[in-house]
Design a protein around this motif. Structure first.
Motif, PDB file in Angstrom:
ATOM      1  N   MET A 144      51.544   5.934  15.251  1.00  0.00           N
ATOM      2  CA  MET A 144      51.485   7.398  15.230  1.00  0.00           C
ATOM      3  C   MET A 144      52.914   7.939  15.160  1.00  0.00           C
ATOM      4  O   MET A 144      53.759   7.563  15.974  1.00  0.00           O
ATOM      5  N   ILE A 145      53.166   8.780  14.174  1.00  0.00           N
ATOM      6  CA  ILE A 145      54.535   9.247  13.922  1.00  0.00           C
ATOM      7  C   ILE A 145      54.556  10.765  13.719  1.00  0.00           C
ATOM      8  O   ILE A 145      53.695  11.310  13.023  1.00  0.00           O
ATOM      9  N   GLU A 146      55.558  11.412  14.329  1.00  0.00           N
ATOM     10  CA  GLU A 146      55.647  12.870  14.166  1.00  0.00           C
ATOM     11  C   GLU A 146      56.498  13.246  12.955  1.00  0.00           C
ATOM     12  O   GLU A 146      57.571  12.681  12.728  1.00  0.00           O
ATOM     13  N   ALA A 147      55.986  14.200  12.181  1.00  0.00           N
ATOM     14  CA  ALA A 147      56.696  14.678  10.996  1.00  0.00           C
ATOM     15  C   ALA A 147      56.474  16.181  10.867  1.00  0.00           C
ATOM     16  O   ALA A 147      55.406  16.696  11.254  1.00  0.00           O
ATOM     17  N   HIS A 148      57.476  16.859  10.360  1.00  0.00           N
ATOM     18  CA  HIS A 148      57.389  18.324  10.220  1.00  0.00           C
ATOM     19  C   HIS A 148      58.150  18.721   8.955  1.00  0.00           C
ATOM     20  O   HIS A 148      59.193  18.127   8.660  1.00  0.00           O
ATOM     21  N   PRO A 149      57.653  19.718   8.209  1.00  0.00           N
ATOM     22  CA  PRO A 149      58.341  20.103   6.971  1.00  0.00           C
ATOM     23  C   PRO A 149      59.757  20.623   7.231  1.00  0.00           C
ATOM     24  O   PRO A 149      60.620  20.533   6.359  1.00  0.00           O
ATOM     25  N   CYS A 150      59.981  21.183   8.409  1.00  0.00           N
ATOM     26  CA  CYS A 150      61.317  21.692   8.713  1.00  0.00           C
ATOM     27  C   CYS A 150      61.582  21.450  10.203  1.00  0.00           C
ATOM     28  O   CYS A 150      61.368  22.346  11.035  1.00  0.00           O
ATOM     29  N   PRO A 151      62.016  20.217  10.560  1.00  0.00           N
ATOM     30  CA  PRO A 151      62.130  19.871  11.978  1.00  0.00           C
ATOM     31  C   PRO A 151      62.914  20.892  12.815  1.00  0.00           C
ATOM     32  O   PRO A 151      62.565  21.143  13.969  1.00  0.00           O
TER      33      PRO A 151
ATOM     34  N   VAL B 229      52.813  19.406   5.141  1.00  0.00           N
ATOM     35  CA  VAL B 229      52.927  18.062   5.704  1.00  0.00           C
ATOM     36  C   VAL B 229      51.731  17.212   5.275  1.00  0.00           C
ATOM     37  O   VAL B 229      51.865  16.047   4.898  1.00  0.00           O
ATOM     38  N   ALA B 230      50.548  17.817   5.268  1.00  0.00           N
ATOM     39  CA  ALA B 230      49.331  17.069   4.931  1.00  0.00           C
ATOM     40  C   ALA B 230      49.390  16.529   3.501  1.00  0.00           C
ATOM     41  O   ALA B 230      48.965  15.395   3.235  1.00  0.00           O
ATOM     42  N   ALA B 231      49.936  17.324   2.597  1.00  0.00           N
ATOM     43  CA  ALA B 231      50.001  16.892   1.193  1.00  0.00           C
ATOM     44  C   ALA B 231      50.848  15.633   1.065  1.00  0.00           C
ATOM     45  O   ALA B 231      50.451  14.662   0.404  1.00  0.00           O
TER      46      ALA B 231
ATOM     47  N   ALA C   8      49.807  10.638  11.457  1.00  0.00           N
ATOM     48  CA  ALA C   8      51.077  11.367  11.433  1.00  0.00           C
ATOM     49  C   ALA C   8      50.810  12.864  11.352  1.00  0.00           C
ATOM     50  O   ALA C   8      49.693  13.309  11.063  1.00  0.00           O
ATOM     51  N   GLY C   9      51.868  13.619  11.640  1.00  0.00           N
ATOM     52  CA  GLY C   9      51.761  15.079  11.602  1.00  0.00           C
ATOM     53  C   GLY C   9      52.725  15.677  12.598  1.00  0.00           C
ATOM     54  O   GLY C   9      53.461  14.958  13.279  1.00  0.00           O
ATOM     55  N   PRO C  10      52.706  16.996  12.693  1.00  0.00           N
ATOM     56  CA  PRO C  10      53.652  17.652  13.598  1.00  0.00           C
ATOM     57  C   PRO C  10      53.290  17.436  15.059  1.00  0.00           C
ATOM     58  O   PRO C  10      52.133  17.135  15.373  1.00  0.00           O
TER      59      PRO C  10
END
Ligand code: PEP
Ligand code: MN
Length: 332
Positions: free
Chosen positions: A299-306, A116-118, A102-104
């Motif tokens: 695999m998934i996309e994630a972002h602290p502030c989409p 995001v990593a934390a 996962a990640g941006p």
């Protein structure tokens, strides 16, 4: 493939076997001992394996395999991703613990990446993703922060005990990618970039090969065969959706195709429901489905502030949503 039956009397038995195996076949109109023509090319068995299953019925004749190297892989083929300072990540189909990546979508700055990593690492995610060089449909869209991002991604991933994966766009990015990354991604649009496939076939790093949005299963398999042909057997496939009929969904998530690949070619298969759907509201059910089907990972996309993400903002989960999803589905 032709099957020359040893004796007329075993015709019913041969029909039964071929039906049981689920391979298309028909009896050739001819005198003498019966001969079946078998559609080995489209079957879920490698030609060698199919011939083996029919051996006791008579003589089997077939000419050449499309993917002889893939066909030689054994069930349970595993791909290991080793990285500095962490326990290696193992990809295999029907795993005890599927791998979460996962990640941006694209890297922007170190602060966002660390945020995001934390969250990901404490949720049990093993690999951090993030695009440094981005294949964008329009040349006027954000093209990524450049290969310098590989170092930032790897440093952050390793700091939080995760391995790093990112995409290379061309042969020119490969050297720098290999210096920092633990797994190299070939993007969907590059699945048939044969120069890139050959180059990555010669590196000493595992490769994640995404399926092209318009690629058939056999084209996808042949792309993987290119990597093996140059010596790299550490190949993971990634289903990320194919061009479908709908406008509401970005692509069509071909779980059946991915299951076929898993069985036919033995390579670990990862499912990317973020790109496949483009709709975060259906992400959880697609992820749960993929996990239930025994794929090697997701695999998934994630972002602290989409809303500030520079690509694929609409499909990115924010950190709370990711945490909640992982809380429900990620088995440690
Ligand atoms: C990505 O992983 O961000 C990406 C660009 O994916 P794909 O190549 O599947 O479109
Ligand atoms: Mn993306």
């Amino acid at each position: 493939m032709l099957l020359y039956l040893a004796r007329k009397e075993i015709l019913p038995q041969a029909r039964e076997r071929l039906t049981e195996l689920g391979v298309e076949h028909h009896l050739l109109p001819r005198e003498g001992e019966p001969v079946f023509e078998i559609a080995a090319d489209t079957s879920i068995f490698a030609p060698k394996q199919l011939a083996q299953q029919l051996r006791d019925l008579g003589r089997v004749e077939h000419n050449g395999a499309r993917t002889p190297l893939l066909d030689d892989l054994s069930d349970g083929h595993t791909v290991e991703v080793s990285f500095r300072g962490g326990e290696k990540v193992v990809f295999r189909n029907h795993p005890e613990r599927p791998v979460w990546i996962a990640g941006p979508c694209s890297l922007d700055n170190r602060e966002n990446l660390r945020a995001v990593a934390a969250v990901l690492s404490s949720a049990g995610v093993r690999m951090l993703r993030g695009g440094a060089v981005k294949p964008r449909t329009s040349p006027h869209e954000f093209q990524g922060i450049g290969p310098a991002g590989y170092r930032m991604l790897a440093e952050t991933a390793h700091e939080f005990g995760m391995a790093a994966v990112s995409e290379t766009l061309s042969e020119h990015d490969v050297e720098e990618a290999c210096e920092f990354l633990d797994l190299i991604q070939i993007g969907a649009r590059n699945m048939q970039n044969f120069a890139l496939l050959k180059r990555l076939g010669r590196v000493n790093k595992p490769v994640l090969l995404k399926r092209g949005p318009g690629a058939s299963l056999r084209e996808w398999a042949s792309a993987a065969e290119y990597l093996l042909a140059e010596g790299n057997r550490n190949v993971i496939l990634c289903e990320r959706g194919v061009r479908g009929l709908e406008r509401e969904l970005r692509y069509t998530l071909d779980l059946a195709g991915a299951a076929f690949m898993q069985q036919r070619y033995k390579l670990p298969v990862v499912i990317d429901p973020s790109h496949a759907t483009g709709v975060k509201q259906v992400l959880e059910s697609c992820t749960a489905g993929a996990l239930a089907m025994g794929f090697a990972g997701v695999m998934i996309e994630a972002h602290p502030c989409p809303s500030e993400a520079r690509s694929d903002a609409l499909q990115a989960l924010d950190l709370d949503a990711f945490g909640a999803l992982a809380g429900r589905l990620l088995r440690r």
